[in-house]
Enzyme design. Structure first.
Site, PDB file in Angstrom:
ATOM      1  N   SER A 437       0.824  -1.198   0.000  1.00  0.00           N
ATOM      2  CA  SER A 437       0.000   0.000   0.000  1.00  0.00           C
ATOM      3  C   SER A 437       0.870   1.264   0.000  1.00  0.00           C
ATOM      4  O   SER A 437       1.712   1.426  -0.869  1.00  0.00           O
ATOM      5  CB  SER A 437      -0.954  -0.038   1.197  1.00  0.00           C
ATOM      6  OG  SER A 437      -1.969   0.926   1.072  1.00  0.00           O
ATOM      7  N   ASP A 553      -5.661  -3.308  -2.870  1.00  0.00           N
ATOM      8  CA  ASP A 553      -4.641  -2.883  -1.914  1.00  0.00           C
ATOM      9  C   ASP A 553      -3.990  -4.077  -1.201  1.00  0.00           C
ATOM     10  O   ASP A 553      -4.671  -4.903  -0.599  1.00  0.00           O
ATOM     11  CB  ASP A 553      -5.327  -1.975  -0.879  1.00  0.00           C
ATOM     12  CG  ASP A 553      -4.360  -1.276   0.047  1.00  0.00           C
ATOM     13  OD1 ASP A 553      -3.295  -1.839   0.342  1.00  0.00           O
ATOM     14  OD2 ASP A 553      -4.683  -0.157   0.476  1.00  0.00           O
TER      15      ASP A 553
END
Length: 694
Positions: A437, A553
């Site tokens: 991320s 993500d």
């Protein structure tokens, strides 16, 4: 093998094997009469696990790998069997089957005494039985007193078919880097082919090449005699031992001598770095075959790459099933400030994956003279890109890589920049970075060439709240509130078309496939594409649909991907977890409440601007909070923190900045985020330095 199987020659060899060295002349000849010497090629099985007790074995030359086979078929390394060591004795004395498999790492010569002959020898020479009993006792006691350790030795051959490619410069720098980074014993061997007894200056970059001050010793004069070899090794005033030998490829038997020579040095050194001449003859080929790691050096010109390709094909032809791409690596040497062929072009010409690039050495960087009675060389300073590249390779070979994990956390991830600043300032080496991320975004920017100061400038683009709008591209909320195209444009502004190749260190980016519910570790292709996948927060930023995968993500299921580094075998792991703990969240709420109480004290007079601003913020908050994005991200981060705590157990050092009171979307809190990252790292700096120096 005929010369060895003459009694007189057997006698001379037996005198150099420790277990027999104390026997008298008559006893040695008695053993010699029953001993046989057998040659094994690299990869041959000398003795198989489960086989009946058949003989005593002693290693005359070469090395063996002793391992046991697990039920799932994997091999478990047990011991490295070096010159002078023996095995098979336990099976002979107990009558049990061999418990291990012994496989030749190099071409080997093994002394073998069959079971019946060995029992007759023990009966005739009782004190030899006592000597074997003592040897077994020492081995068993050492395994009980201390954890089992394998004396590992690695033979590294460095070769280039191109004169002036910088292969000798690379070899000597690698040898010194291995000694410095691993704190182990290293020998640098210069092999000269033909009648030359001293090394000659190359035509290019001679300032960086090692200069030998004394004539090389002829291999034929020292081969087979460990004392003569040791006498010619210079190890007085340098961290690396030195040996220069000359070899005449036309001499009979010299090819077989090479294997015996380089493997004999593995008894006394953890790393044997062999600098080979440019001519490809039988001696060079045999050295490459017998090495544990081959580093082929080429320059980025088509004709030179084709030569390297021919060497690769020759090795594949000779090694056949034993050819291993991890053990035969191609290194590009930049003799100019810039390499003009791309990785894709080079790999296509070679039909092989290039491992790395040796940067151009600027003459101004040559500030590390090494001077001894035997050798003089001028090395680039430790801060040069060349030195950093070689140091990284040395750490990789030595198994002392330092890995850094940058976890997810949205805006909280800006604290990673503060961590990076301290690591850079304190000279902490980082060899591999894994990011998830926001950690993937910061890691990619860093890997692509930006230093901490440049990363800070990137972060400060969002110091003003209104600047966040450049990342916004609201769309029809089919899969997320934002399409992500604006974010992708911003990423391309900073990373352009850069790929995972040619970065300052290896990078791994973690994402997640929602359809097949499996982790994705990205290590090739476009940096922008990889980061875009890793930051696709569910419901907030649109996922990527690619090859029947719905990619989101990476932080959702692996916010602190220490497992990726552990899977690479990296033993020194520093992890940065920017996610807030439940206690951090409680303190953050208290900080917000305290600030709200302070704001309530503000009156219209004497500061109407501040008063109106506070009430405008309150109104907006009532209108838009709680909102979908905030609920999604806060929910995710609550779960991610629990997962990250489990992942943290695989890290040697965990850096957890105190970010209480900062919200996940507050990219504009740059000063505070940077400061928190720096402070948390400085607190753990003694432990970090201890870890990297172990």
């Amino acid at each position: 093998m005929a010369p060895f199987n003459q009694i007189a020659n057997k006698y001379q060899v037996l005198k150099q094997i420790p277990i027999f060295s104390k026997l008298n002349w008559f006893e040695l000849h008695s053993v010699a009469s029953k001993a046989n010497f057998i040659e094994f090629k690299k990869g041959d099985i000398v003795c198989l696990e489960g086989a009946p007790p058949d003989a005593l074995y002693c290693v005359v030359s070469g090395r063996l790998h002793a391992y046991k086979t697990r039920p799932n078929g994997d091999r478990e390394s047990v011991e490295l069997i070096l010159r002078g060591m023996h095995f098979g004795i336990i099976s002979l004395l107990t009558g049990e089957q061999h418990s291990l498999t012994f496989q030749a790492i190099n071409d080997c010569i093994i002394l073998k005494i069959n079971k019946d002959d060995f029992m007759a020898i023990l009966k005739a020479i009782p004190r030899l039985g006592i000597e074997f009993s003592r040897s077994l006792s020492r081995r068993i006691r050492s395994q009980v007193i201390r954890p089992k350790s394998i004396f590992e030795s690695t033979i590294i051959s460095i070769y280039s078919a191109v004169k002036g490619s910088g292969s000798s410069t690379f070899a000597v720098n690698l040898a010194f880097s291995l000694a410095r980074e691993t704190k182990r014993k290293v020998i640098y061997i210069n092999i000269l082919s033909g009648a030359n007894s001293v090394s000659t200056e190359p035509t290019k970059s001679y300032e960086t090449s090692p200069r030998w001050k004394k004539p090389a010793v002829a291999l034929k004069d020292i081969i087979g005699d460990h004392e003569k070899i040791a006498h010619n090794i210079h190890a007085a005033d340098l961290p690396v031992a030195l040996l220069s030998v000359s070899v005449n490829p036309q001499e009979q038997g010299v090819v077989r001598q090479i294997s015996q020579f380089i493997s004999s040095l593995a008894n006394d050194f953890h790393y044997v770095v062999v600098d080979l001449p440019n001519d490809m003859d039988d001696v060079v080929l045999e050295t490459l075959i017998q090495s544990d790691l081959v580093l082929l050096v080429s320059v980025d010109q088509k004709e030179d790459l084709l030569l390297a390709g021919h060497v690769l094909e020759r090795l594949k032809e000779v090694l056949k099933g034993h050819f291993d791409k991890d053990k035969v690596q191609v290194i590009l040497s930049c003799l100019r400030p810039k390499c003009y062929l791309s990785f894709e072009e080079v790999n296509k010409i070679l039909n092989y994956q290039v491992t790395g690039v040796l940067p151009f050495i600027d003459p101004s960087e040559l500030k590390q003279p090494v001077v001894s009675d035997y050798l003089t060389v001028l090395m680039p300073n430790a801060h040069s890109e060349y030195a950093k590249t070689v140091t990284h390779l040395a750490r990789k070979i030595g198994g002392v890589l330092v890995g850094l994990v940058l976890g997810g956390g949205a805006a909280l991830g800006v604290a990673h920049v503060g961590v990076i600043r301290v690591l850079e300032k304190e000279g902490i080496p980082v060899d591999v970075v894994v990011g998830s991320s926001m950690g993937a975004l910061i890691g990619a920017l860093w890997a692509s060439g930006k230093n901490a100061d440049q990363l800070e400038l990137v972060a400060r683009e969002f110091e003003k709240k209104k600047s966040l709008s450049k990342l916004m591209d609201p769309g029809f909320p089919k899969s997320a509130l934002m399409k992500g195209n604006a974010i992708e444009r911003w990423l391309r502004k900073h990373m352009g078309t850069k790929t995972f190749h040619g970065n300052r260190f290896p990078l791994k980016v973690v994402a997640y496939d929602l359809l097949q519910r499996e982790e994705i570790v990205i290590s090739q292709g476009s940096l922008v594409d990889a980061v875009r996948k890793s930051i696709a927060i569910p419901g907030v930023i649109a996922p990527i649909l690619e090859d029947h995968k719905l990619i989101i993500d990476g932080g959702v299921l692996n916010p602190l991907p220490t497992n990726v580094l552990a899977g690479l075998g990296i033993k020194k792991i520093i992890a940065v977890n920017v996610l807030q703990s439940p206690a951090d969240a409680v303190r953050g709420y208290a900080i917000e409440q305290a600030q709200e109480a302070e704001n309530s004290k503000v009156r219209f007079l004497p500061d109407p601007g501040k008063y109106l601003g506070i009430h405008a913020q309150r109104m907006l908050r009532k209108l838009f909070w709680p909102n979908i994005s905030d609920i999604i991200v806060r929910s995710l981060q609550a779960t991610e923190y629990v997962i990250s705590q489990q992942s943290a157990t695989q890290a040697d050092i965990m850096i957890h900045p105190d970010l209480a009171g900062i919200n996940w979307f507050e990219l504009y809190q740059v000063n505070r985020l940077l400061r928190c990252g720096e402070e948390a790292t400085y607190k753990l700096l003694p432990e970090i330095k201890k870890l990297v120096q172990e």
